[in-house]
Design an enzyme around this catalytic site. Structure first.
Site, PDB file in Angstrom:
ATOM      1  N   SER B 137       0.839  -1.205   0.000  1.00 49.93           N
ATOM      2  CA  SER B 137       0.000   0.000   0.000  1.00 49.93           C
ATOM      3  C   SER B 137       0.869   1.247   0.000  1.00 49.93           C
ATOM      4  O   SER B 137       2.000   1.228   0.502  1.00 49.93           O
ATOM      5  CB  SER B 137      -0.893   0.011   1.239  1.00 49.93           C
ATOM      6  OG  SER B 137      -1.533   1.257   1.359  1.00 49.93           O
ATOM      7  N   TYR B 150      -1.046   0.062  10.450  1.00 52.49           N
ATOM      8  CA  TYR B 150      -1.252  -0.516   9.109  1.00 52.49           C
ATOM      9  C   TYR B 150      -0.050  -0.169   8.227  1.00 52.49           C
ATOM     10  O   TYR B 150       0.504  -1.030   7.531  1.00 52.49           O
ATOM     11  CB  TYR B 150      -2.542   0.062   8.532  1.00 52.49           C
ATOM     12  CG  TYR B 150      -2.877  -0.360   7.114  1.00 52.49           C
ATOM     13  CD1 TYR B 150      -3.292  -1.650   6.828  1.00 52.49           C
ATOM     14  CD2 TYR B 150      -2.815   0.568   6.067  1.00 52.49           C
ATOM     15  CE1 TYR B 150      -3.640  -2.016   5.531  1.00 52.49           C
ATOM     16  CE2 TYR B 150      -3.161   0.201   4.767  1.00 52.49           C
ATOM     17  CZ  TYR B 150      -3.567  -1.080   4.498  1.00 52.49           C
ATOM     18  OH  TYR B 150      -3.911  -1.436   3.224  1.00 52.49           O
TER      19      TYR B 150
END
Ligand SMILES: Cc1cc2nc3c(=O)[nH]c(=O)nc-3n(C[C@H](O)[C@H](O)[C@H](O)COP(=O)(O)OP(=O)(O)OC[C@H]3O[C@@H](n4cnc5c(N)ncnc54)[C@H](O)[C@@H]3O)c2cc1C
Ligand SMILES: NC(=O)c1ccc[n+]([C@@H]2O[C@H](COP(=O)([O-])OP(=O)(O)OC[C@H]3O[C@@H](n4cnc5c(N)ncnc54)[C@H](OP(=O)(O)O)[C@@H]3O)[C@@H](O)[C@H]2O)c1
Lengths: 439, 245
Positions: B137, B150
C-alpha cells in the site's frame, strides 16, 4: 458537494440515506434496530424511487457474481447487483443477448426487475419482467422466498416492478435471446409530423424487433412533431460484411459545472442541428452499443445540468388518444419555453408483464428531460393533467415530483400492492406518493 | 496461466481473478470465508476459467501454509503467478490503546504474508520461473498518525519484497510490489470516499494484470500515486511531524 455514489441519476432530490453493505447473498440482512431501508442498485433511476432520505440504503455492489449460465438454453442466473453491461460482456461473444434492455447498460439486474424496465422491442418482447424465470427474495424477518411464475407467483408479480419495496432480491434468473453477432441492421427515416410517425410505426412493427423515435421538441407550428424514426433487427448472418467497432468510452464531465450548460439557446441549437443531421433515409450495420446505448459513451452526462440537476418525465397514454395528447403536450412544452434534448417516442405492444405495479402497458410513451427549475415544475404539473385526462400513466423510475393524487390515479392497484411491502422497507418516492389519500 | 490467489475474496483480488478467468486461465483460490469463496469459484467458472480450485484457510494459520501451497500446485499442475491480496485496515484508535490488536494487524498484513512467501519463494526459485505479486500500500511509504500501524505492516512488507526481489533477480522469478492508493472496497467503505483520488477495484485489477505481464518491480495504482508519494516522502521530517495526516 459530492454525495459519493448514492444519488439518483437526475442528481435531485438530495438525500442522506446511509449505506449498509450487503456482503454476501447468503448472509441474513444485517439491519439496525430502527429505521427504514431500501435496496440501492446503480442509481440509474432519475428521481427518488432509489433514494431513502433519513433511512438506509442496502448497497448491493458486492452481489456481483455470476451463478450459472447454460450456454445451450440461454438461461442465466446472476446475483442481484450484476450490471447488464457485465452480462453483455460475457454472453454476446457466446451468441446470446438480453431479451430486453433499457437505454443504458449500467443498471443492475435487480434494478431492471424492480422497475420492470422496457426497451425498444416492447411491442414484441414486452418488459424485462416477461423474461425473468425466477428470483430469490430476502425479507427483513430472514425469510427467503423462491419466486417464479409457478412458485410464490403473487410475490413474483409484486416484486417485478415492485420498486425495491418487497424485500431484497439476492439473485435473478433470466432467459436470454440468441443472436448471431454483436450487430444490428438499422434504418433511419426522418418524419415531419406526428401522424407520419404513427404511420411509419405501423408499417414497421411487424418487420422490425426494435422501433423508437426522437422528436424535436423545440419545433413549433408546421414543424411540430418532426423527428427521426429508428428501426432495427439483430443482424442475421454469421459473418456480416461490415463489422463496426464498439464506440469508445468518450470524454465525460469530470465534475459538476457550477451552472447548467443547458439553456434555451443550446437546446434549440441542438435540436435543430440534430434534426438536420438525420438522413432522410439511411440503412447501416451498427454495433449493439451504438444502437442501444448512445449515451453510455459520455460518462456522467447527467452533470451537464449543473448542481440543481434535472428531471425526466415519461408518460404513457392509450394509442387511440396518443396522437392528439402528444400534440397537446408538445405544444404545452413549446409554449412554456422549456425544452428537452432527448424527447423519445415509442409505441408499446400488448404483451402483458407479470408485474403488479409495472409501468408499461399497451399505448404510446414519450420521455423528456428538463432542467430542474420552478418553471419546469409548473409545466410538468400541466403535463400530468394531460396524462391523467387521457387515462395515462407516468413512470416512477424517472419521477421525483408527481403528486400523491396523480400517482394513485395512475396506479389504482397500489393498495393491493402495499400488502407485499416489507415492513422495514420504504423509499422517498413511496412515502411521497402515499403521503395523502387521494380525494 | 496457472494462478494462485490468496485473500481471493477481497474486492481487488476478485476483479483481478475475473480478468484471468475471462482469458481461460487455471486458478486456485484461498480465502477464509467458505460461502464467499464458493460464490467466487462459481463466478469464475461461468466467466470462462478453464479450472477452478479452492481452499478455505485463515491467512494467519501459518501451520497450514505448506499444505495450501502443495494443494495449489497439485491442483493447478504448476505455478506461474501468485497474488497475495488479503489484508485488514485496523482501527487506529484501538491499536493505539491495545497491543494485542496491534499484533493482530501486523499478523494479518505482514507476518502471515512473510510466512507464505517463505514457501512460495523457494518453490519459485527452484522451478526458475513465476511471478510473485503482493498487494502492499501507499500507506507503507511513510508513517502517518492516522494509520501508522497498518502503514508499518505494509512498509515492512514492501521492504521484505524488495529484499526478496533482489535475492531472486537472477533466477527468472519476478517479484511485484503493488501499491494501491484509495480504492472503494469493503475495507474502506466506512470512509465513504469519493472523488478523483478514489479508484474502483477493477481499475486496480487492470493495473495488476498489466504489471504482471510487463514484469514490473513496483507499481503505484493508479499511477499518479507515485507522484503524490514522491512529494509526501520529500517533505522534511521536521515539517511532516507537524502535519495532520
Ligand atoms: C440513460 C438512461 C436511460 C434509461 N433508459 C431506460 C429505458 O429505456 N427504459 C426503462 O425502463 N428505463 C430506463 N432507464 C431507467 C433505468 O433503467 C431504471 O431506473 C433502472 O431501474 C435503474 O437500475 P439501477 O440498477 O441503477 O437501480 P437503482 O436506480 O439504484 O434502483 C432502482 C430500483 O431498484 C430497486 N433495487 C435495486 N436493487 C435491488 C435488489 N437487489 N432487490 C430489490 N430491489 C432492488 C431499488 O430499490 C429501486 O427501487 C434509463 C436510465 C438512464 C440513466
Ligand atoms: N482499499 C484500499 O483503499 C486499499 C489501498 C491500498 C492497499 N489495499 C490492500 O489491498 C488488499 C485487498 O483489499 P481490498 O481493498 O480489496 O479490501 P477487501 O475487499 O476488504 O479485502 C480484504 C480481504 O482480506 C481478507 N482477509 C483479511 N484477513 C484475513 C485473514 N486473516 N485470512 C484470510 N483472509 C483475510 C478478507 O476476508 P473476509 O472477506 O473473509 O473478511 C477480505 O477478503 C489488502 O491487502 C489491502 O491492504 C487496499
Amino acid at each position: 458537494m459530492s454525495a459519493g455514489r448514492f444519488h439518483s441519476w437526475g442528481l435531485n432530490p438530495k438525500s442522506n440515506g446511509k449505506p449498509l453493505r450487503v456482503s454476501s447473498r447468503f448472509e441474513p440482512l444485517n439491519l439496525p434496530d430502527n429505521g427504514l431501508v431500501l435496496p440501492f442498485g446503480n442509481g440509474r433511476s432519475y428521481g427518488d424511487s432509489c433514494l431513502n432520505n433519513e433511512g438506509y440504503l442496502l448497497d448491493t455492489r458486492s452481489l456481483n457474481h455470476f451463478i450459472a449460465f447454460d450456454q445451450d438454453t440461454g438461461i442465466l442466473r446472476v446475483e442481484a447487483g450484476v450490471l447488464l453491461a457485465d452480462i453483455l460482456h460475457l454472453v454476446v461473444p457466446r451468441g446470446w443477448f438480453l431479451p430486453v434492455t433499457p437505454g443504458t447498460r449500467f443498471v443492475t439486474i435487480a434494478g431492471a426487475v424492480a422497475n420492470d424496465v422496457h426497451g425498444k422491442n416492447h411491442h414484441r418482447a414486452g418488459t424485462f419482467g416477461c423474461h425473468v424465470t425466477a428470483l430469490e427474495l430476502l425479507r427483513s424477518d430472514g425469510e427467503r422466498l423462491h419466486c417464479s411464475p409457478d412458485e410464490n407467483p403473487e410475490w413474483f408479480a409484486a416484486t417485478i416492478g415492485g420498486l425495491g419495496l418487497t424485500g431484497l432480491m439476492t439473485w435473478v434468473e433470466v432467459q436470454l435471446k440468441p443472436v448471431m453477432n454483436p450487430y444490428l441492421q438499422e434504418e433511419t427515416l426522418r418524419f415531419s409530423c406526428l401522424d407520419e410517425f404513427f404511420e411509419l410505426n405501423k408499417a414497421s412493427e411487424e418487420r422490425y424487433e426494435h422501433t423508437v423515435a426522437w422528436v424535436d421538441c423545440m419545433a413549433r407550428g408546421s414543424a411540430l412533431g418532426r423527428g427521426a424514426f429508428y428501426r432495427a433487427n439483430h443482424h442475421g448472418s454469421a459473418a456480416p460484411a461490415h463489422r463496426p467497432v464498439a464506440p469508445r468510452q468518450g470524454l465525460g464531465l469530470p465534475f459538476i459545472p457550477p451552472v447548467s450548460l443547458v439553456n434555451r439557446a443550446s437546446l434549440r441549437l441542438f435540436n435543430e442541428v440534430y434534426y438536420r443531421k438525420q438522413p432522410l433515409r439511411r440503412s447501416r450495420t451498427v454495433h449493439y452499443q451504438s444502437f442501444f446505448y448512445p449515451l453510455d459513451s459520455i460518462r456522467h452526462w447527467n452533470r451537464m445540468y449543473g448542481p440543481r440537476g434535472f428531471v425526466q418525465y415519461q408518460c404513457l397514454v392509450p394509442e387511440a388518444s396518443g396522437s392528439e395528447v402528444f400534440r397537446e403536450i408538445l405544444a404545452a412544452i413549446a409554449a412554456s419555453r422549456q425544452g428537452s434534448f432527448m424527447a423519445v417516442l415509442k409505441v408499446f405492444g400488448a404483451k402483458q408483464s407479470p408485474g403488479l405495479m409495472s409501468f408499461p402497458q399497451q399505448g404510446v410513451t414519450l420521455a423528456l428531460d428538463f432542467p430542474n427549475t420552478p418553471a419546469t415544475a409548473g409545466l410538468l404539473e400541466r403535463l400530468d393533467e394531460l396524462s391523467r385526462a387521457a387515462n395515462g400513466v407516468v413512470y416512477p423510475a424517472k419521477d421525483s415530483r408527481m403528486s400523491a393524487q396523480s400517482f394513485q390515479r395512475y396506479f389504482p392497484q397500489w393498495q393491493d400492492f402495499a400488502q407485499f411491502i416489507d415492513p422495514r422497507f420504504s423509499s422517498g418516492f413511496w412515502r411521497r406518493v402515499t403521503a395523502e389519500p387521494a380525494s | 496461466m496457472k494462478v494462485l490467489i490468496i485473500g481471493a475474496t477481497s474486492a481487488i483480488a476478485e476483479s483481478t481473478a475475473r480478468r484471468y478467468a475471462a482469458r481461460g486461465d487455471r486458478v486456485f483460490l484461498v480465502a477464509r470465508n467458505a460461502l464467499k469463496l464458493e460464490t467466487l469459484a462459481l463466478d469464475l467458472q461461468v466467466r470462462g476459467a478453464s479450472w477452478v480450485g479452492s481452499m478455505v484457510m485463515d491467512a494467519c494459520d501459518t501451520d497450514r501454509h505448506q499444505e495450501m501451497l502443495s494443494a495449489a500446485i497439485d491442483g493447478l499442475d504448476g505455478l506461474d503467478l501468485v497474488l497475495i491480496a488479503h489484508g485488514t485496515l485496523p482501527d487506529q484508535e484501538l491499536v493505539q490503546k491495545d497491543y494485542p490488536a496491534t499484533l493482530q494487524a501486523l499478523e494479518d498484513n505482514f507476518l502471515s504474508v512473510v510466512s507464505m512467501l517463505t514457501g512460495i519463494a523457494n518453490v519459485c526459485e527452484q522451478q526458475g520461473h513465476g511471478t510473485i505479486a503482493v498487494i502492499s500500500s501507499v500507506a507503507g511509504d511513510r508513517g502517518r498518525q492516522s494509520n501508522y500501524v497498518y502503514g508499518t505492516a505494509k512498509g515492512g512488507l514492501s521492504i521484505f519484497l524488495q529484499g526478496l526481489r533482489n535475492r531472486l533477480a537472477q533466477t527468472g522469478v519476478n517479484v511485484l510490489t503493488i501499491k494501491p492508493g484509495f480504492v472503494s472496497t469493503p475495507m474502506t467503505a466506512h470512509l465513504n470516499g469519493s472523488g478523483p483520488l478514489w479508484a474502483e477495484p477493477d481499475d486496480i485489477a487492470a493495473g495488476i494484470v498489466k504489471a504482471v505481464e510487463k514484469n514490473r518491480n513496483v507499481v503505484y495504482l493508479p499511477a499518479f500515486w507515485q507522484l503524490i508519494m514522491t512529494i509526501v516522502c520529500a517533505v522534511p521530517e521536521s515539517i511532516f511531524k507537524r502535519l495532520k495526516l
